[in-house]
Design an enzyme around this catalytic site. Structure first.
Site, PDB file in Angstrom:
ATOM      1  N   LYS A  19       0.842  -1.207   0.000  1.00 13.68           N
ATOM      2  CA  LYS A  19       0.000   0.000   0.000  1.00 13.68           C
ATOM      3  C   LYS A  19       0.872   1.251   0.000  1.00 13.68           C
ATOM      4  O   LYS A  19       0.646   2.186  -0.773  1.00 13.68           O
ATOM      5  CB  LYS A  19      -0.891  -0.002   1.231  1.00 13.68           C
ATOM      6  CG  LYS A  19      -1.552   1.350   1.537  1.00 13.68           C
ATOM      7  CD  LYS A  19      -2.483   1.309   2.734  1.00 13.68           C
ATOM      8  CE  LYS A  19      -1.779   1.475   4.037  1.00 13.68           C
ATOM      9  NZ  LYS A  19      -1.422   2.861   4.399  1.00 13.68           N
ATOM     10  N   ASN A  20       1.914   1.263   0.847  1.00 10.22           N
ATOM     11  CA  ASN A  20       2.696   2.490   1.034  1.00 10.22           C
ATOM     12  C   ASN A  20       3.736   2.714  -0.054  1.00 10.22           C
ATOM     13  O   ASN A  20       4.499   3.664   0.000  1.00 10.22           O
ATOM     14  CB  ASN A  20       3.331   2.521   2.432  1.00 10.22           C
ATOM     15  CG  ASN A  20       2.258   2.711   3.494  1.00 10.22           C
ATOM     16  OD1 ASN A  20       1.115   3.028   3.171  1.00 10.22           O
ATOM     17  ND2 ASN A  20       2.626   2.473   4.732  1.00 10.22           N
ATOM     18  N   ARG A  90      -4.675  10.858   4.175  1.00  8.15           N
ATOM     19  CA  ARG A  90      -3.683  11.909   4.369  1.00  8.15           C
ATOM     20  C   ARG A  90      -2.508  11.819   3.401  1.00  8.15           C
ATOM     21  O   ARG A  90      -1.838  12.819   3.147  1.00  8.15           O
ATOM     22  CB  ARG A  90      -3.197  11.935   5.800  1.00  8.15           C
ATOM     23  CG  ARG A  90      -2.877  10.611   6.409  1.00  8.15           C
ATOM     24  CD  ARG A  90      -2.408  10.769   7.822  1.00  8.15           C
ATOM     25  NE  ARG A  90      -1.442  11.840   7.920  1.00  8.15           N
ATOM     26  CZ  ARG A  90      -1.723  13.064   8.337  1.00  8.15           C
ATOM     27  NH1 ARG A  90      -2.952  13.347   8.699  1.00  8.15           N
ATOM     28  NH2 ARG A  90      -0.800  13.977   8.398  1.00  8.15           N
ATOM     29  N   CYS A 114      -5.087  13.134  12.820  1.00  3.39           N
ATOM     30  CA  CYS A 114      -5.315  11.721  12.493  1.00  3.39           C
ATOM     31  C   CYS A 114      -5.349  11.016  13.847  1.00  3.39           C
ATOM     32  O   CYS A 114      -4.802  11.491  14.836  1.00  3.39           O
ATOM     33  CB  CYS A 114      -4.166  11.270  11.610  1.00  3.39           C
ATOM     34  SG  CYS A 114      -3.845   9.512  11.684  1.00  3.39           S
ATOM     35  N   ARG A 119       0.637  14.440  13.159  1.00  2.00           N
ATOM     36  CA  ARG A 119       1.119  14.140  11.791  1.00  2.00           C
ATOM     37  C   ARG A 119       1.188  15.414  10.952  1.00  2.00           C
ATOM     38  O   ARG A 119       0.585  15.544   9.901  1.00  2.00           O
ATOM     39  CB  ARG A 119       0.254  13.067  11.153  1.00  2.00           C
ATOM     40  CG  ARG A 119       0.346  11.772  11.926  1.00  2.00           C
ATOM     41  CD  ARG A 119      -0.379  10.640  11.289  1.00  2.00           C
ATOM     42  NE  ARG A 119       0.332  10.148  10.102  1.00  2.00           N
ATOM     43  CZ  ARG A 119      -0.147   9.149   9.348  1.00  2.00           C
ATOM     44  NH1 ARG A 119      -1.303   8.605   9.635  1.00  2.00           N
ATOM     45  NH2 ARG A 119       0.544   8.747   8.295  1.00  2.00           N
ATOM     46  N   ASP A 304       4.510   0.447  12.195  1.00  5.88           N
ATOM     47  CA  ASP A 304       3.276  -0.142  11.657  1.00  5.88           C
ATOM     48  C   ASP A 304       3.074  -1.584  12.098  1.00  5.88           C
ATOM     49  O   ASP A 304       2.044  -2.179  11.784  1.00  5.88           O
ATOM     50  CB  ASP A 304       3.287  -0.089  10.121  1.00  5.88           C
ATOM     51  CG  ASP A 304       3.175   1.337   9.614  1.00  5.88           C
ATOM     52  OD1 ASP A 304       3.402   1.563   8.425  1.00  5.88           O
ATOM     53  OD2 ASP A 304       2.888   2.227  10.447  1.00  5.88           O
ATOM     54  N   ILE A 326       7.653   6.891  17.127  1.00  2.52           N
ATOM     55  CA  ILE A 326       7.335   7.627  15.892  1.00  2.52           C
ATOM     56  C   ILE A 326       6.084   8.481  16.046  1.00  2.52           C
ATOM     57  O   ILE A 326       6.081   9.663  15.703  1.00  2.52           O
ATOM     58  CB  ILE A 326       7.165   6.653  14.697  1.00  2.52           C
ATOM     59  CG1 ILE A 326       8.386   5.739  14.560  1.00  2.52           C
ATOM     60  CG2 ILE A 326       6.864   7.412  13.414  1.00  2.52           C
ATOM     61  CD1 ILE A 326       9.660   6.450  14.180  1.00  2.52           C
ATOM     62  N   ARG A 396      -8.820  -0.462   4.761  1.00  2.00           N
ATOM     63  CA  ARG A 396      -7.951   0.563   4.172  1.00  2.00           C
ATOM     64  C   ARG A 396      -6.607  -0.034   3.765  1.00  2.00           C
ATOM     65  O   ARG A 396      -5.949   0.444   2.859  1.00  2.00           O
ATOM     66  CB  ARG A 396      -7.692   1.679   5.201  1.00  2.00           C
ATOM     67  CG  ARG A 396      -8.908   2.477   5.562  1.00  2.00           C
ATOM     68  CD  ARG A 396      -8.539   3.677   6.379  1.00  2.00           C
ATOM     69  NE  ARG A 396      -7.462   4.436   5.724  1.00  2.00           N
ATOM     70  CZ  ARG A 396      -6.919   5.521   6.242  1.00  2.00           C
ATOM     71  NH1 ARG A 396      -7.325   5.972   7.414  1.00  2.00           N
ATOM     72  NH2 ARG A 396      -5.968   6.172   5.617  1.00  2.00           N
TER      73      ARG A 396
HETATM   74  C1  EPZ Z   1       4.297   6.929   6.441  1.00  2.00           C
HETATM   75  O1  EPZ Z   1       3.512   7.957   7.003  1.00  2.00           O
HETATM   76  C2  EPZ Z   1       3.371   5.738   6.288  1.00  2.00           C
HETATM   77  N1  EPZ Z   1       2.286   6.089   5.363  1.00  2.00           N
HETATM   78  C3  EPZ Z   1       2.805   5.345   7.655  1.00  2.00           C
HETATM   79  O2  EPZ Z   1       2.004   4.183   7.485  1.00  2.00           O
HETATM   80  C4  EPZ Z   1       3.981   4.999   8.575  1.00  2.00           C
HETATM   81  O3  EPZ Z   1       3.489   4.690   9.857  1.00  2.00           O
HETATM   82  C5  EPZ Z   1       4.932   6.203   8.653  1.00  2.00           C
HETATM   83  O4  EPZ Z   1       5.369   6.567   7.322  1.00  2.00           O
HETATM   84  C6  EPZ Z   1       6.167   5.908   9.487  1.00  2.00           C
HETATM   85  O5  EPZ Z   1       6.854   4.815   8.950  1.00  2.00           O
HETATM   86  C7  EPZ Z   1       2.541   6.093   4.027  1.00  2.00           C
HETATM   87  O6  EPZ Z   1       3.644   5.835   3.579  1.00  2.00           O
HETATM   88  C8  EPZ Z   1       1.393   6.436   3.136  1.00  2.00           C
HETATM   89  P1  EPZ Z   1       6.328  10.218   8.577  1.00  2.00           P
HETATM   90  P2  EPZ Z   1       4.088   9.467   7.043  1.00  2.00           P
HETATM   91  O7  EPZ Z   1       6.268  11.497   7.820  1.00  2.00           O
HETATM   92  O8  EPZ Z   1       4.974   9.718   5.889  1.00  2.00           O
HETATM   93  C9  EPZ Z   1       6.461  13.514  11.985  1.00  2.00           C
HETATM   94  C10 EPZ Z   1       0.111   2.856   7.758  1.00  2.00           C
HETATM   95  O9  EPZ Z   1      -0.340   2.315   8.770  1.00  2.00           O
HETATM   96  N2  EPZ Z   1       6.431  14.502  10.905  1.00  2.00           N
HETATM   97  O10 EPZ Z   1       7.463   9.275   8.294  1.00  2.00           O
HETATM   98  O11 EPZ Z   1       2.929  10.370   7.268  1.00  2.00           O
HETATM   99  C11 EPZ Z   1       5.178  12.698  12.061  1.00  2.00           C
HETATM  100  O12 EPZ Z   1       4.220  13.374  12.840  1.00  2.00           O
HETATM  101  C12 EPZ Z   1       0.605   4.284   7.820  1.00  2.00           C
HETATM  102  O13 EPZ Z   1       0.246   2.301   6.635  1.00  2.00           O
HETATM  103  C13 EPZ Z   1       6.446  15.858  11.241  1.00  2.00           C
HETATM  104  O14 EPZ Z   1       6.481  16.215  12.412  1.00  2.00           O
HETATM  105  O15 EPZ Z   1       4.978   9.425   8.363  1.00  2.00           O
HETATM  106  C14 EPZ Z   1       5.647  11.417  12.716  1.00  2.00           C
HETATM  107  O16 EPZ Z   1       5.671  11.598  14.108  1.00  2.00           O
HETATM  108  C15 EPZ Z   1       0.343   4.898   9.176  1.00  2.00           C
HETATM  109  N3  EPZ Z   1       6.422  16.778  10.240  1.00  2.00           N
HETATM  110  C16 EPZ Z   1       7.094  11.246  12.195  1.00  2.00           C
HETATM  111  O17 EPZ Z   1       7.482  12.532  11.691  1.00  2.00           O
HETATM  112  C17 EPZ Z   1       6.371  16.418   8.917  1.00  2.00           C
HETATM  113  O18 EPZ Z   1       6.353  17.309   8.045  1.00  2.00           O
HETATM  114  C18 EPZ Z   1       7.238  10.261  11.047  1.00  2.00           C
HETATM  115  O19 EPZ Z   1       6.212  10.557  10.132  1.00  2.00           O
HETATM  116  C19 EPZ Z   1       6.353  15.038   8.597  1.00  2.00           C
HETATM  117  C20 EPZ Z   1       6.388  14.101   9.609  1.00  2.00           C
END
Ligand code: EPZ
Length: 417
Positions: A19-20, A90, A114, A119, A304, A326, A396
């Site tokens: 998916k990702n 998102r 979320c 996020r 995840d 995370i 999802r």
């Molecule tokens: C991706 O989300 C995945 N989704 C998530 O999978 C996964 O849990 C996550 O990466 C971490 O591995 C997709 O790829 C579509 P991040 P993403 O930006 O990119 C903070 C699932 O279950 N952050 O790596 O949104 C954020 O809040 C989903 O399949 C900021 O603060 O995650 C988090 O605490 C859930 N500012 C951390 O970084 C930003 O601009 C990592 O988030 C961006 C992120």
């Protein structure tokens, strides 16, 4: 979903496309006027939501049942991604980079909160500003303009962000000059995503390391590409096999995408045998040994798979600590598991799980994708009947999950009230 435990799972499960990876790859159609053909795209509601947004923007596509999809974005209708689409999924924020890169403007709704945490997308915005985008945030929308196009530069992410890295890669592929992304995410999905863009004529190197170098090119062309297997689905079913003391052959998955996860599982007494087209997973020891984990960006223990791992530890002989580094609110499965008899106490971002002899079936509420699937795993091993409400969370991210589990002996059925 009604599940009658506890039944050991035995048989073969075909792992679906990731998916990702499918999500950013679908968005890449915005970067070219040519057709893109993708294979092994999973039929999931997150994918459908993204396709609805791409259609709104002007993409036309043909998605076949066998997972092959052809997409063409010949003439964009709008550069606006409305709140109604973004709030449903998102990862829609991923259209920001390509729209600015190719069409020099975008108006994308902020994703908003979320279940698992704030996020924020502040790092996406900061990086695009550094590349020459004028961005203002008004009424919940990101208004972005780059009339002179984007210029490559050094982008240093203070934390590894998966979609942040993907957004900036898509902005950089058509920018003038070179972009060095430092502290880039290193997930297998990022590597595959860069491979796809290189197949489309991009010039990217370093994917899989913490520094990705993107040399901007004039334009990208179409290509054909196959989505890699979903490592989170793989890990989910590996834990289901371990928890129910069964034995599953997970077809099409890759051990190398989950090395640290399987090393942790090995310490708990769960082993795997590598075959050329997948992995056999089963529990070698009678008891589940407690092993502490800390979630971390790849190649660390995946966030995840944290909720699913919590179910395994809820039946361990001893106690284990699970630290979620995370996301700030990714323990919503814990109150539900507690209602099923688990003994878990939460202290900030650490949950201490003391193993119990058994879990008991109960009606439970799904909240977010991975918390929901952890309740399903708990239902497979619990004594008695478990009813899971709000199944849309599971649909999802898991293609045909009840059918895949039923084929391995699970007593599981979907019904509507
Ligand atoms: C991706 O989300 C995945 N989704 C998530 O999978 C996964 O849990 C996550 O990466 C971490 O591995 C997709 O790829 C579509 P991040 P993403 O930006 O990119 C903070 C699932 O279950 N952050 O790596 O949104 C954020 O809040 C989903 O399949 C900021 O603060 O995650 C988090 O605490 C859930 N500012 C951390 O970084 C930003 O601009 C990592 O988030 C961006 C992120």
């Amino acid at each position: 979903m009604r599940i009658k435990g506890s039944v050991p799972l035995n048989g073969t499960i075909e792992i679906s496309g990731a998916k990702n990876l499918a999500l950013p790859v679908l968005v890449a159609t915005l970067l070219t006027d040519d057709k893109i053909i993708l294979k092994n795209v999973p039929h999931l509601s997150d994918i459908t939501s993204l396709l609805d947004l791409l259609t709104y923007l002007g993409t036309v596509y043909n998605f076949q049942q066998n997972g092959t999809i052809e997409l063409l974005t010949k003439s964009l209708k709008t550069t606006e991604a409305p709140y109604d689409y973004v709030r449903k999924m998102r990862a829609s924020i991923l259209v920001l980079g390509p729209l600015v890169a190719k069409y020099k403007e975008a108006k994308v709704s902020l994703p908003g909160g979320c279940a698992i945490g704030a996020r924020s997308v502040d790092l996406h915005i900061k990086a695009l500003r550094q590349m020459g985008t004028e961005i203002s945030i008004d009424n919940g929308y990101i208004n972005a303009k780059a009339p002179k196009g984007l210029t490559g530069c050094d982008i240093i992410f203070p934390i590894a962000t998966v979609t942040g890295t993907e957004n900036i890669i898509m902005a950089a592929v058509l920018a003038k000059g070179t972009t060095n992304i430092i502290n880039a995410a290193m997930e297998p999905e990022i590597v595959a995503f860069c491979d796809l863009l290189n197949c489309m004529g991009a010039s990217i190197s370093g994917q899989g390391t913490s520094t990705i170098v993107v040399n901007g090119v004039e334009s990208l062309h179409g290509t054909e590409f196959t989505i890699i297997p979903d490592r989170i689905e793989t890990g989910t079913f590996a834990i289901a096999a371990a928890v129910t003391n069964g034995k599953l052959f997970l077809k099409n998955c890759k051990y190398s995408h989950l090395a640290s996860f399987f090393e942790t599982l090995f310490l708990t007494g769960v082993v795997h045998e590598e075959k050329e087209d997948g992995l056999i997973v089963y529990r070698k020891s009678e008891k589940i040994k407690p092993v502490d984990i800390q979630t971390a960006p790849y190649p660390g223990f995946p966030t995840d798979l944290q909720a699913q791992y919590t179910v395994l530890m809820s039946l361990c002989k001893g106690a284990a600590s699970i630290t979620e580094n995370i996301f700030e609110n990714r323990f919503m499965h814990i109150p539900e598991l507690t209602r099923m008899g688990a003994n878990i106490s939460v202290h900030g971002k650490t949950a201490v799980v003391t193993g119990v002899n058994k879990l008991n079936g109960a009606p439970v509420m799904a909240t977010d994708l991975r918390a929901s699937v952890s309740l399903l795993i708990a239902g497979l091993v619990a004594e008695g009947e478990t009813i899971i409400n709000r199944l849309y969370h599971i649909d999802r991210g898991y293609e045909n999950i009840d059918e895949k589990l039923r084929n391995c002996g699970a007593n599981i059925e979907r019904f509507s009230v």
